[in-house]
Design a protein around this motif. Structure first.
Motif, short mmCIF file in Angstrom:
data_model
loop_
_atom_site.label_atom_id
_atom_site.label_comp_id
_atom_site.label_asym_id
_atom_site.label_seq_id
_atom_site.Cartn_x
_atom_site.Cartn_y
_atom_site.Cartn_z
N SER A 113 17.53 -39.17 28.39
CA SER A 113 18.60 -38.79 29.16
C SER A 113 19.06 -37.72 28.22
O SER A 113 20.20 -37.81 27.63
CB SER A 113 19.37 -39.65 29.67
N LEU A 114 18.49 -36.55 27.78
CA LEU A 114 19.00 -35.45 27.10
C LEU A 114 20.20 -34.66 27.49
O LEU A 114 20.29 -34.33 28.70
CB LEU A 114 18.05 -34.66 26.69
N VAL A 115 21.16 -34.44 26.55
CA VAL A 115 22.45 -33.88 26.87
C VAL A 115 22.22 -32.33 26.50
O VAL A 115 22.17 -31.44 27.18
CB VAL A 115 23.43 -34.42 25.97
N LYS A 116 22.11 -31.89 25.04
CA LYS A 116 21.98 -30.38 24.71
C LYS A 116 21.17 -30.54 23.39
O LYS A 116 21.40 -31.14 22.33
CB LYS A 116 23.28 -30.01 24.90
N TRP A 117 20.19 -29.67 23.37
CA TRP A 117 19.64 -29.32 22.26
C TRP A 117 20.41 -28.74 21.13
O TRP A 117 21.13 -27.77 21.51
CB TRP A 117 18.32 -28.44 22.30
N GLN A 118 20.37 -29.26 20.07
CA GLN A 118 21.28 -28.45 18.75
C GLN A 118 20.31 -27.83 17.84
O GLN A 118 19.07 -28.30 17.81
CB GLN A 118 21.78 -29.72 18.01
N ASP A 119 20.67 -27.23 16.99
CA ASP A 119 20.01 -26.57 15.98
C ASP A 119 18.84 -25.70 16.67
O ASP A 119 17.59 -25.67 15.98
CB ASP A 119 19.65 -27.45 14.97
N THR A 120 19.19 -24.77 17.54
CA THR A 120 18.04 -23.94 18.09
C THR A 120 18.08 -22.60 17.47
O THR A 120 18.88 -22.42 16.80
CB THR A 120 18.40 -23.87 19.84
N SER A 121 17.12 -21.96 17.79
CA SER A 121 16.91 -20.37 17.07
C SER A 121 18.02 -19.59 17.85
O SER A 121 18.76 -19.73 18.68
CB SER A 121 15.46 -20.04 17.43
N VAL A 122 18.14 -18.39 16.92
CA VAL A 122 19.15 -17.38 17.47
C VAL A 122 18.51 -16.61 18.23
O VAL A 122 18.84 -15.89 19.22
CB VAL A 122 19.63 -16.69 16.38
N PHE A 123 16.96 -16.87 18.38
CA PHE A 123 16.22 -15.91 19.35
C PHE A 123 16.01 -16.72 20.47
O PHE A 123 16.18 -17.87 20.57
CB PHE A 123 14.72 -15.71 18.60
N GLU A 124 16.13 -15.72 21.64
CA GLU A 124 16.03 -16.15 22.97
C GLU A 124 14.40 -15.81 23.84
O GLU A 124 14.02 -14.54 23.43
CB GLU A 124 17.01 -15.80 23.70
N ILE A 125 14.22 -16.72 24.74
CA ILE A 125 13.14 -16.28 25.31
C ILE A 125 13.53 -16.31 26.92
O ILE A 125 13.96 -17.47 27.47
CB ILE A 125 11.85 -17.32 25.48
#
Length: 109
Positions: free
Chosen positions: A65-77
């Motif tokens: 039951s995931l809340v929000k991903w942390q430590d993601t890239s600054v790059f976006e798709i």
């Protein structure tokens, strides 16, 4: 150095008993080595992430039951941040989801 995550990268929950692969459904056009790149939107239970065996908190199926991903890239798709091998996600039940360091083929960011 951080590496981008791709489809079928093994994840683990520190409250679960078994790892589970991530299934990328958030985008369909950016890939590395023929595997779709994962984004912060790949967090739906059973669709993106299968159960992690038995949950030590609930003493039953460890369905994320995931809340929000942390430590993601600054790059976006397509407006969604890429997931990295350092990315983690808190489960609302109390566990922490992270990447299993195994024989995954990561690509340097």
């Amino acid at each position: 150095m951080s590496y981008s995550l791709t489809d079928n990268t093994e994840l683990k929950c520190d409250k679960g008993t078994t790892p589970a692969p991530i299934t990328v459904t958030s985008q369909s056009f950016m890939s590395i080595g023929g595997k779709l790149q994962a984004t912060e939107e790949d967090k739906q239970p059973n669709s993106n992430i299968k159960p992690f065996g038995i949950c030590s908190v609930l003493k039953s199926s460890c369905t994320p039951s995931l809340v929000k991903w942390q430590d993601t890239s600054v790059f976006e798709i397509d407006g969604k941040k890429e997931l990295l091998d350092s990315s983690t996600c808190q489960c609302s039940v109390g566990g922490k989801i992270s990447i299993v360091n195994s024989t995954q083929s990561f690509v340097k960011e």
